[in-house]
Design an enzyme around this catalytic site. Sequence first.
Site, PDB file in Angstrom:
ATOM      1  N   ARG A  47       0.837  -1.205   0.000  1.00  0.00           N
ATOM      2  CA  ARG A  47       0.000   0.000   0.000  1.00  0.00           C
ATOM      3  C   ARG A  47       0.869   1.252   0.000  1.00  0.00           C
ATOM      4  O   ARG A  47       0.538   2.256  -0.616  1.00  0.00           O
ATOM      5  CB  ARG A  47      -0.910   0.001   1.235  1.00  0.00           C
ATOM      6  CG  ARG A  47      -1.984  -1.079   1.221  1.00  0.00           C
ATOM      7  CD  ARG A  47      -2.868  -0.956   2.457  1.00  0.00           C
ATOM      8  NE  ARG A  47      -3.884  -2.004   2.480  1.00  0.00           N
ATOM      9  CZ  ARG A  47      -3.726  -3.182   3.062  1.00  0.00           C
ATOM     10  NH1 ARG A  47      -2.595  -3.466   3.655  1.00  0.00           N
ATOM     11  NH2 ARG A  47      -4.692  -4.085   3.045  1.00  0.00           N
ATOM     12  N   ARG A  87     -12.345  -8.910   9.073  1.00  0.00           N
ATOM     13  CA  ARG A  87     -11.573 -10.116   8.785  1.00  0.00           C
ATOM     14  C   ARG A  87     -11.199 -10.851  10.072  1.00  0.00           C
ATOM     15  O   ARG A  87     -11.278 -12.077  10.155  1.00  0.00           O
ATOM     16  CB  ARG A  87     -10.311  -9.743   7.992  1.00  0.00           C
ATOM     17  CG  ARG A  87     -10.595  -9.341   6.547  1.00  0.00           C
ATOM     18  CD  ARG A  87      -9.389  -8.703   5.890  1.00  0.00           C
ATOM     19  NE  ARG A  87      -9.626  -8.480   4.459  1.00  0.00           N
ATOM     20  CZ  ARG A  87      -8.981  -7.593   3.710  1.00  0.00           C
ATOM     21  NH1 ARG A  87      -8.036  -6.838   4.263  1.00  0.00           N
ATOM     22  NH2 ARG A  87      -9.255  -7.448   2.429  1.00  0.00           N
ATOM     23  N   HIS A  91      -3.803   0.709   8.556  1.00  0.00           N
ATOM     24  CA  HIS A  91      -4.382  -0.324   7.690  1.00  0.00           C
ATOM     25  C   HIS A  91      -3.234  -0.852   6.840  1.00  0.00           C
ATOM     26  O   HIS A  91      -2.979  -0.386   5.730  1.00  0.00           O
ATOM     27  CB  HIS A  91      -5.482   0.284   6.808  1.00  0.00           C
ATOM     28  CG  HIS A  91      -6.018  -0.668   5.772  1.00  0.00           C
ATOM     29  ND1 HIS A  91      -6.534  -1.904   6.078  1.00  0.00           N
ATOM     30  CD2 HIS A  91      -6.112  -0.554   4.426  1.00  0.00           C
ATOM     31  CE1 HIS A  91      -6.934  -2.502   4.974  1.00  0.00           C
ATOM     32  NE2 HIS A  91      -6.678  -1.707   3.956  1.00  0.00           N
ATOM     33  N   ASP A  93     -10.254  -4.754   8.213  1.00  0.00           N
ATOM     34  CA  ASP A  93      -9.344  -5.638   8.953  1.00  0.00           C
ATOM     35  C   ASP A  93     -10.063  -6.241  10.160  1.00  0.00           C
ATOM     36  O   ASP A  93      -9.904  -7.422  10.474  1.00  0.00           O
ATOM     37  CB  ASP A  93      -8.118  -4.863   9.445  1.00  0.00           C
ATOM     38  CG  ASP A  93      -7.378  -4.164   8.337  1.00  0.00           C
ATOM     39  OD1 ASP A  93      -6.367  -4.685   7.868  1.00  0.00           O
ATOM     40  OD2 ASP A  93      -7.828  -3.079   7.930  1.00  0.00           O
TER      41      ASP A  93
END
Length: 316
Positions: free
Chosen positions: A88, A151, A175, A148
Amino acid sequence: MKSKKISILGSGRVGASIAYTLTVEGTCSEIVLIDIAKQVAEGEAMDIFQGTPFSQAINVHSGEYSDVADSDIVIVTLGMARKPGQSRIELAQANVNIVKSVMPEVARYAPNAVYIVVSNPVDILTYAILQVTDLSPKQVIGSGTLLDSSRLKSIVADYLDVAPDNIHGYVIGEHGDSSVVPWSLLRVGGMSMEEYVGSNDVNQDMWDENTLLEFEREVRESGAKVIQKKGATNYAIAMSVAYLCKCILRDTKSILPVSTLMKGQYGMENVCLSLPCILGIQGLVKRLEPQLTEAEEEQLHNSEKVLKDIIETLEF
């Protein structure tokens, strides 16, 4: 009730999936898709709108930046997508440059909207939007670790064979690779992990530090795995952003882990990262500071440092 309008900047996989999810759920009355690739935005809007007789009567259409005027929410998905094998953070400067060129104009047309930032790296771009516009920190919210956290809940629920909505916990911080799972906050049916494992015939040998580390690794790597297998992540992030929009528009005062500008929480300033936040119709209501263990707080400050080190390399 006043009609609700959501504008989406970017009509790629993520932007289009968000528009589709918002339509199916009937979250708002108008959706505007905006993209530099105008024909793509037009095509996605047409495709979704033509299915509205089977869902809700929502006006889904494409538009220009000026069409964000009077939006209740503006969702930012513009920028380059993460490619297989790309972090990212490698996206940072390229997408910051896009934010610099687009967001001041958008903010002038919709100065009172709540902005939900989805583009990656989301913490950096949430910070960047605040740097290049006059928007309030209460208005600019990154999707952060919301996905997240989802998840994490799904992984733990599957392991314990319980419904995911019985798992309560958060991923906080960046993140990304320095995200933090504060296990001390996780609850299963209202019980701490230790209480649940000790009282529900769970094999304690299967719930040790190595298990927790494996869960953390899976949370951090699952997005990259999806990208490796299909080229992009879009459905889960669309569902999480649609839920975030619903909480804001309905003023539910829900507590969600999202990325906002730190104002002294845990001694942190001048960085955007995720903590549990109360959200309402105006955006951010309050950032929470749950009590962390010493090790968890140390990890959180490491996440802060990772993000600040990147910020120092960027031109806003």
